[in-house]
Write an enzyme that holds these catalytic residues in place. Structure first.
Site, PDB file in Angstrom:
ATOM      1  N   GLU A  22      45.943  52.107  41.764  1.00  0.00           N
ATOM      2  CA  GLU A  22      44.733  51.566  42.389  1.00  0.00           C
ATOM      3  C   GLU A  22      45.064  50.519  43.448  1.00  0.00           C
ATOM      4  O   GLU A  22      46.193  50.029  43.523  1.00  0.00           O
ATOM      5  CB  GLU A  22      43.806  50.966  41.329  1.00  0.00           C
ATOM      6  CG  GLU A  22      44.408  49.774  40.612  1.00  0.00           C
ATOM      7  CD  GLU A  22      43.361  48.804  40.064  1.00  0.00           C
ATOM      8  OE1 GLU A  22      42.474  48.382  40.837  1.00  0.00           O
ATOM      9  OE2 GLU A  22      43.433  48.468  38.873  1.00  0.00           O
ATOM     10  N   ASP A  57      26.692  42.563  32.060  1.00  0.00           N
ATOM     11  CA  ASP A  57      27.869  42.871  32.874  1.00  0.00           C
ATOM     12  C   ASP A  57      28.856  43.735  32.090  1.00  0.00           C
ATOM     13  O   ASP A  57      29.645  43.241  31.284  1.00  0.00           O
ATOM     14  CB  ASP A  57      28.533  41.573  33.345  1.00  0.00           C
ATOM     15  CG  ASP A  57      29.618  41.813  34.390  1.00  0.00           C
ATOM     16  OD1 ASP A  57      30.022  42.982  34.563  1.00  0.00           O
ATOM     17  OD2 ASP A  57      30.050  40.849  35.027  1.00  0.00           O
ATOM     18  N   LYS A  90      41.538  43.040  29.811  1.00  0.00           N
ATOM     19  CA  LYS A  90      41.862  41.631  29.960  1.00  0.00           C
ATOM     20  C   LYS A  90      41.142  40.782  28.923  1.00  0.00           C
ATOM     21  O   LYS A  90      39.981  41.007  28.613  1.00  0.00           O
ATOM     22  CB  LYS A  90      41.485  41.140  31.351  1.00  0.00           C
ATOM     23  CG  LYS A  90      42.574  41.412  32.363  1.00  0.00           C
ATOM     24  CD  LYS A  90      42.129  41.041  33.739  1.00  0.00           C
ATOM     25  CE  LYS A  90      41.025  41.923  34.222  1.00  0.00           C
ATOM     26  NZ  LYS A  90      41.426  43.148  34.845  1.00  0.00           N
TER      27      LYS A  90
HETATM   28  N1  PSU Z   1      43.115  44.585  36.186  1.00  0.00           N
HETATM   29  C1  PSU Z   1      43.972  43.744  36.786  1.00  0.00           C
HETATM   30  N2  PSU Z   1      43.672  43.283  38.016  1.00  0.00           N
HETATM   31  C2  PSU Z   1      42.539  43.707  38.656  1.00  0.00           C
HETATM   32  C3  PSU Z   1      41.665  44.623  38.032  1.00  0.00           C
HETATM   33  C4  PSU Z   1      41.994  45.025  36.781  1.00  0.00           C
HETATM   34  O1  PSU Z   1      44.998  43.388  36.232  1.00  0.00           O
HETATM   35  O2  PSU Z   1      42.343  43.293  39.790  1.00  0.00           O
HETATM   36  C5  PSU Z   1      40.482  45.187  38.763  1.00  0.00           C
HETATM   37  C6  PSU Z   1      40.481  46.712  38.556  1.00  0.00           C
HETATM   38  O3  PSU Z   1      40.358  47.318  39.811  1.00  0.00           O
HETATM   39  C7  PSU Z   1      39.259  46.974  37.700  1.00  0.00           C
HETATM   40  C8  PSU Z   1      38.355  45.897  38.192  1.00  0.00           C
HETATM   41  O4  PSU Z   1      38.739  48.266  37.891  1.00  0.00           O
HETATM   42  O5  PSU Z   1      39.217  44.751  38.279  1.00  0.00           O
HETATM   43  C9  PSU Z   1      37.200  45.665  37.251  1.00  0.00           C
HETATM   44  O6  PSU Z   1      36.230  44.935  37.924  1.00  0.00           O
HETATM   45  P1  PSU Z   1      34.790  44.726  37.273  1.00  0.00           P
HETATM   46  O7  PSU Z   1      35.052  43.882  36.061  1.00  0.00           O
HETATM   47  O8  PSU Z   1      33.991  43.993  38.338  1.00  0.00           O
HETATM   48  O9  PSU Z   1      34.248  46.091  36.966  1.00  0.00           O
HETATM   49 MN    MN Z   2      31.104  43.672  36.331  1.00  0.00          MN
END
Ligand code: PSU
Ligand code: MN
Length: 301
Positions: A25, A138, A159
């Site tokens: 990604e 969220d 995470k």
């Molecule tokens: N994990 C990481 N670093 C990141 C992300 C995930 O270690 O930057 C990113 C990924 O692209 C994941 C996104 O899909 O964060 C999730 O964002 P949100 O919580 O806004 O859906």
């Molecule tokens: Mn989100």
């Protein structure tokens, strides 16, 4: 209208040869790590995939096209640019239609990988259910994508900034196999353990590949989440990282950070508060995921 896919030369060659491919990604590059470590890490992850017998395809949106694999110049431009959009399922078509520049999250990378026929994808951590989701609603679109797009995603769990029990509940509701690799516990990104048992465990890449195939055979839509613990030498113990996460979460809510900005803000603050240790761990776990993804991909050719 034709599908706006552009393959990097290395990826185009791999496709004609039927070589193993691993998608990577780009949001982790633009929104997950600071420059220049982001570009250095992206290149190191690609090299790790190659060293383990597969071809890397870093995915991003540039000039109205889905790039499957980036050239050196494209990777550099993406890593330096400050106004790259963070794209999930909802934003992908609009960004392409208007010729914008965008980094793909786990959800958007899965969609693009599937369009390109790539079955395995390595990242750091997936998005999940945020703490306080009972009020904010969220919940990352990554979870819904895993339920509908047949790509096996290798991550170091979710995470620890998230609500991990709720994240596991949504994964179960959505029918997504959550496979811990080589241990019983669901890993928590910077730490090997979360205190939560993973629903499934596998110890061999070939079993994960076979399960991917079997889901296709059964006609089940959606992918698999492989939760690969960070190597022991690189982990940050939960006792060390938990208070830092609490502090960063407190600051985010005091500042009214919401929606797409939450994850990048928290990662940035945790980087500052750990004086870079969180980033070193993040890099180590992505490399570790790249190795396992390459092994799975080799069993899927
Ligand atoms: N994990 C990481 N670093 C990141 C992300 C995930 O270690 O930057 C990113 C990924 O692209 C994941 C996104 O899909 O964060 C999730 O964002 P949100 O919580 O806004 O859906
Ligand atoms: Mn989100």
């Amino acid at each position: 209208m034709t599908l706006p896919l552009t393959y990097a030369p290395e990826v185009a060659k791999a496709r004609t040869q039927g070589a193993a491919l691993v998608a990577l990604e780009s949001t982790i590059i633009t929104h997950g790590m600071p420059f220049p470590q982001n570009v250095e890490t992206a290149r190191a992850v690609e090299a790790e995939v190659r060293a383990h017998g597969a071809v890397p395809a870093t995915i991003a949106i540039m000039g109205g096209r889905i790039h499957i694999g980036l050239t050196d110049a494209e990777m550099d431009a993406l890593g330096k640019s400050r106004d790259v959009a963070k794209l999930s399922r909802a934003d992908l078509a609009a960004c392409l239609a208007t010729g914008g520049i965008g980094a793909t999250t786990v959800a958007a990378t899965m969609i693009c990988a599937h369009l390109a026929g790539i079955k395995v994808f390595a990242t750091g951590g997936i998005g999940g259910v945020h703490r306080g989701a009972e009020d904010s609603f969220d919940i990352s679109a990554d979870l819904i994508e895993l339920a509908q797009t047949p790509v096996t995603v290798v991550a170091a769990g979710a995470k620890a900034i998230l609500d991990l029990p709720k994240t596991l509940e949504v994964l179960e509701t959505q029918g997504i196999p959550v496979i811990a690799f080589g241990q019983d516990e669901f890993p928590a990104f910077w730490s090997r353990g979360s205190g939560l048992r993973a629903p499934l465990r596998m110890d061999r890449a070939e079993d994960i590949a076979a399960a991917h195939r079997m889901r296709g055979l059964l006609g089940l839509p959606g992918g698999q989440l492989v939760a690969n613990p960070i190597p022991a030498t690189d982990e940050i113990p939960r006792a060390v990282i938990d208070p830092v996460i609490e502090a960063a979460l407190g600051e985010a809510s005091a500042q009214g950070i919401a929606a797409k900005a939450v994850t990048p803000y928290l990662l940035g603050r945790i980087f500052e508060l750990t004086e870079g240790r969180s980033l070193a761990a993040n890099i180590a776990l992505v490399l570790n995921n790249a190795r396992l993804a390459a092994a799975i991909a080799r069993h899927l050719v």
